[in-house]
Scaffold this motif. Structure first.
Motif, PDB file in Angstrom:
ATOM      1  N   ALA A 100       0.822  -1.212   0.000  1.00 30.50           N
ATOM      2  CA  ALA A 100       0.000   0.000   0.000  1.00 30.50           C
ATOM      3  C   ALA A 100       0.857   1.263   0.000  1.00 30.50           C
ATOM      4  N   LEU A 101       1.859   1.309   0.877  1.00 29.48           N
ATOM      5  CA  LEU A 101       2.722   2.494   0.945  1.00 29.48           C
ATOM      6  C   LEU A 101       3.569   2.619  -0.321  1.00 29.48           C
ATOM      7  N   THR A 102       3.964   1.486  -0.888  1.00 29.69           N
ATOM      8  CA  THR A 102       4.717   1.522  -2.147  1.00 29.69           C
ATOM      9  C   THR A 102       3.886   2.142  -3.258  1.00 29.69           C
ATOM     10  N   VAL A 103       2.635   1.706  -3.366  1.00 26.92           N
ATOM     11  CA  VAL A 103       1.731   2.266  -4.374  1.00 26.92           C
ATOM     12  C   VAL A 103       1.579   3.768  -4.174  1.00 26.92           C
ATOM     13  N   GLY A 104       1.357   4.188  -2.930  1.00 29.70           N
ATOM     14  CA  GLY A 104       1.193   5.607  -2.639  1.00 29.70           C
ATOM     15  C   GLY A 104       2.424   6.416  -2.977  1.00 29.70           C
ATOM     16  N   LEU A 105       3.602   5.867  -2.647  1.00 29.82           N
ATOM     17  CA  LEU A 105       4.854   6.567  -2.919  1.00 29.82           C
ATOM     18  C   LEU A 105       5.112   6.663  -4.421  1.00 29.82           C
ATOM     19  N   ILE A 106       4.819   5.596  -5.148  1.00 29.74           N
ATOM     20  CA  ILE A 106       4.986   5.606  -6.603  1.00 29.74           C
ATOM     21  C   ILE A 106       4.083   6.654  -7.234  1.00 29.74           C
ATOM     22  N   LEU A 107       2.852   6.753  -6.748  1.00 31.43           N
ATOM     23  CA  LEU A 107       1.923   7.742  -7.296  1.00 31.43           C
ATOM     24  C   LEU A 107       2.415   9.164  -7.026  1.00 31.43           C
ATOM     25  N   VAL A 108       3.013   9.388  -5.854  1.00 31.69           N
ATOM     26  CA  VAL A 108       3.606  10.708  -5.576  1.00 31.69           C
ATOM     27  C   VAL A 108       4.688  11.018  -6.609  1.00 31.69           C
ATOM     28  N   GLY A 109       5.415   9.988  -7.028  1.00 30.55           N
ATOM     29  CA  GLY A 109       6.489  10.187  -7.995  1.00 30.55           C
ATOM     30  C   GLY A 109       6.038  10.319  -9.428  1.00 30.55           C
ATOM     31  N   ILE A 228       7.705   6.045   7.011  1.00 27.98           N
ATOM     32  CA  ILE A 228       7.187   6.677   5.795  1.00 27.98           C
ATOM     33  C   ILE A 228       7.501   8.168   5.782  1.00 27.98           C
ATOM     34  N   MET A 229       7.517   8.812   6.962  1.00 30.65           N
ATOM     35  CA  MET A 229       7.866  10.230   7.005  1.00 30.65           C
ATOM     36  C   MET A 229       9.322  10.437   6.630  1.00 30.65           C
ATOM     37  N   LEU A 230      10.183   9.526   7.099  1.00 30.54           N
ATOM     38  CA  LEU A 230      11.595   9.593   6.733  1.00 30.54           C
ATOM     39  C   LEU A 230      11.758   9.429   5.228  1.00 30.54           C
ATOM     40  N   VAL A 231      11.030   8.492   4.656  1.00 31.40           N
ATOM     41  CA  VAL A 231      11.085   8.255   3.211  1.00 31.40           C
ATOM     42  C   VAL A 231      10.634   9.495   2.437  1.00 31.40           C
ATOM     43  N   ILE A 232       9.552  10.113   2.906  1.00 29.24           N
ATOM     44  CA  ILE A 232       9.019  11.317   2.260  1.00 29.24           C
ATOM     45  C   ILE A 232      10.047  12.446   2.282  1.00 29.24           C
ATOM     46  N   ILE A 233      10.701  12.637   3.423  1.00 34.50           N
ATOM     47  CA  ILE A 233      11.708  13.700   3.557  1.00 34.50           C
ATOM     48  C   ILE A 233      12.890  13.441   2.623  1.00 34.50           C
ATOM     49  N   ILE A 234      13.345  12.186   2.578  1.00 35.74           N
ATOM     50  CA  ILE A 234      14.455  11.828   1.689  1.00 35.74           C
ATOM     51  C   ILE A 234      14.058  12.036   0.231  1.00 35.74           C
ATOM     52  N   LEU A 275      -5.989   9.578  -6.708  1.00 38.08           N
ATOM     53  CA  LEU A 275      -5.817   8.396  -7.557  1.00 38.08           C
ATOM     54  C   LEU A 275      -5.681   7.138  -6.703  1.00 38.08           C
ATOM     55  N   ALA A 276      -4.991   7.259  -5.573  1.00 42.79           N
ATOM     56  CA  ALA A 276      -4.824   6.101  -4.681  1.00 42.79           C
ATOM     57  C   ALA A 276      -6.179   5.636  -4.149  1.00 42.79           C
ATOM     58  N   LYS A 277      -7.011   6.575  -3.740  1.00 44.48           N
ATOM     59  CA  LYS A 277      -8.318   6.215  -3.186  1.00 44.48           C
ATOM     60  C   LYS A 277      -9.238   5.642  -4.256  1.00 44.48           C
ATOM     61  N   VAL A 288      -1.766   7.599   2.215  1.00 44.20           N
ATOM     62  CA  VAL A 288      -0.948   8.246   3.247  1.00 44.20           C
ATOM     63  C   VAL A 288       0.268   8.995   2.690  1.00 44.20           C
ATOM     64  N   PRO A 289       1.087   8.389   1.799  1.00 44.61           N
ATOM     65  CA  PRO A 289       2.257   9.120   1.299  1.00 44.61           C
ATOM     66  C   PRO A 289       1.914  10.465   0.664  1.00 44.61           C
ATOM     67  N   GLY A 290       0.839  10.515  -0.101  1.00 43.34           N
ATOM     68  CA  GLY A 290       0.451  11.773  -0.733  1.00 43.34           C
ATOM     69  C   GLY A 290       0.102  12.841   0.275  1.00 43.34           C
ATOM     70  N   ALA A 291      -0.639  12.459   1.321  1.00 44.25           N
ATOM     71  CA  ALA A 291      -1.022  13.425   2.358  1.00 44.25           C
ATOM     72  C   ALA A 291       0.203  13.933   3.109  1.00 44.25           C
ATOM     73  N   LEU A 292       1.088  13.027   3.492  1.00 42.52           N
ATOM     74  CA  LEU A 292       2.293  13.425   4.222  1.00 42.52           C
ATOM     75  C   LEU A 292       3.222  14.265   3.346  1.00 42.52           C
ATOM     76  N   TYR A 293       3.310  13.909   2.056  1.00 38.35           N
ATOM     77  CA  TYR A 293       4.176  14.671   1.149  1.00 38.35           C
ATOM     78  C   TYR A 293       3.653  16.101   1.004  1.00 38.35           C
ATOM     79  N   SER A 294       2.333  16.245   0.961  1.00 36.97           N
ATOM     80  CA  SER A 294       1.742  17.583   0.842  1.00 36.97           C
ATOM     81  C   SER A 294       2.124  18.446   2.034  1.00 36.97           C
ATOM     82  N   VAL A 295       2.051  17.852   3.225  1.00 37.63           N
ATOM     83  CA  VAL A 295       2.422  18.592   4.438  1.00 37.63           C
ATOM     84  C   VAL A 295       3.888  18.992   4.385  1.00 37.63           C
ATOM     85  N   TRP A 296       4.735  18.024   4.072  1.00 43.15           N
ATOM     86  CA  TRP A 296       6.176  18.279   4.131  1.00 43.15           C
ATOM     87  C   TRP A 296       6.641  19.253   3.052  1.00 43.15           C
ATOM     88  N   GLN A 297       6.163  19.090   1.812  1.00 39.39           N
ATOM     89  CA  GLN A 297       6.673  19.938   0.737  1.00 39.39           C
ATOM     90  C   GLN A 297       6.314  21.404   0.956  1.00 39.39           C
TER      91      GLN A 297
END
Length: 313
Positions: A100-109, A228-234, A275-277, A288-297
């Motif tokens: 699930a997190l992989t799919v979300g992270l890929i979609l962010v990319g 996942i937050m660490l991954v998003i920051i990296i 798209l994930a939903k 989750v990755p998309g939401a966290l990425y939005s906050v961080w970016q």
């Protein structure tokens, strides 16, 4: 009234952090964001509002600029759809994220650049015209490239229909942008007045989306947020760093390099969440990755814009 909207626009990174805190304390308060009303997906509707506001700020001339700066546009778009997806795939494998997190992270990319990049580029004294062109072009071609690249990267791990994703992006992204573009073409003076309010409206909508996703996935985030937050920051800082490298190797000037770096790091994370939903409903954590990425970016971007403006000459 204008002062209130300007305040929201200026302190967006603080407001989005407040939205995160509220959604964690009162997670059920924003459940409606991920619900449906009379068959209408609320999340996708909110995304369409953001893209419509983007369309009202665009003109045909913005797309003409593509032909005036073919090299810069080609470099920026290539980096957007090659580097960002590869960063996401690499990090997902290195950190052994679940499906699930992989799919979300890929979609962010794989989604196009976010509209916030234009604001951050302006604050960082980058090339705003180039930023607008890159955001517009990457968004327009996203119905083809986002499903295609997503299929290439994770199609062997999980089944999804790229054609359905193509249709979703047309509905969520292209149609609202075109409607906004038409409104700006027919009523330019009205849209000029709207510019005072649209960034704040988009900010509020993004805060609602983030709060909704985080509220619904509170438990999942609390149990996996550290990794996942660490991954998003990296992911964010790798994109920024590689954006500088790409711009420098392409022989661009300082403003163009800053713009490429910002454009690469800022993603339409709201779209990735939608798209994930829509296309991976059984994988609730994919949002989750998309939401966290939005906050961080937005938080990190506001700070970096200040640094660029003050210290990068």
């Amino acid at each position: 009234m204008k002062q209130i909207f300007k305040f929201i626009e200026k302190y967006f990174f603080i407001i989005i952090l407040l939205a995160v805190v509220v959604s964690l304390i009162y997670p059920n308060a924003f459940n409606w964001v991920l619900s449906e009303y009379n068959g209408i997906n609320i999340l996708n509707l909110l995304l369409s509002i953001v893209l419509f506001t983007m369309g009202t700020t665009l003109k045909v001339e913005d797309f003409v600029n593509v032909f005036k700066n073919p090299k810069e546009i080609a470099v920026g778009i290539s980096a957007q759809y090659i580097i960002m997806p590869l960063i996401a795939l690499t990090l997902a494998n290195v950190f052994s994220l679940n499906t699930a997190l992989t799919v979300g992270l890929i979609l962010v990319g794989t989604v196009p650049g976010g509209t916030a990049s234009d604001v951050i580029t302006f604050l960082a004294k980058g090339n705003v015209a180039l930023s607008v062109s890159l955001t517009a072009v990457s968004t327009v071609i996203s119905p083809i490239l986002t499903p295609l690249i997503t299929l290439l990267l994770i199609g062997n791990q999980i089944n999804f229909n790229p054609i359905d994703m193509f249709i979703s992006i047309i509905e969520i992204v292209i149609i609202p942008i075109v409607l906004g573009l038409i409104l700006n073409y027919r009523f330019p003076e009205f849209c000029e007045k709207l510019k005072y309010y649209l960034p704040a409206i988009s900010s509020i909508v993004i805060c609602l989306i983030v709060a909704g996703v985080i509220g619904v996935n509170k438990q999942a985030i609390l149990t996996s947020s550290a990794i996942i937050m660490l991954v998003i920051i990296i992911q964010y800082f790798l994109a920024m760093l590689l954006g500088f490298v790409v711009g420098y190797l392409a022989g661009m000037d300082r403003k163009q390099i800053i713009t490429i770096a910002i454009e690469l790091a800022f993603q339409n994370s709201g779209l990735s969440t939608g798209l994930a939903k829509t296309h991976f409903p059984s994988l609730s954590q994919a949002t989750v990755p998309g939401a966290l990425y939005s906050v961080w970016q937005n938080f990190a971007g506001s700070i970096l814009a200040y640094v660029f403006r003050r210290y990068v000459h």
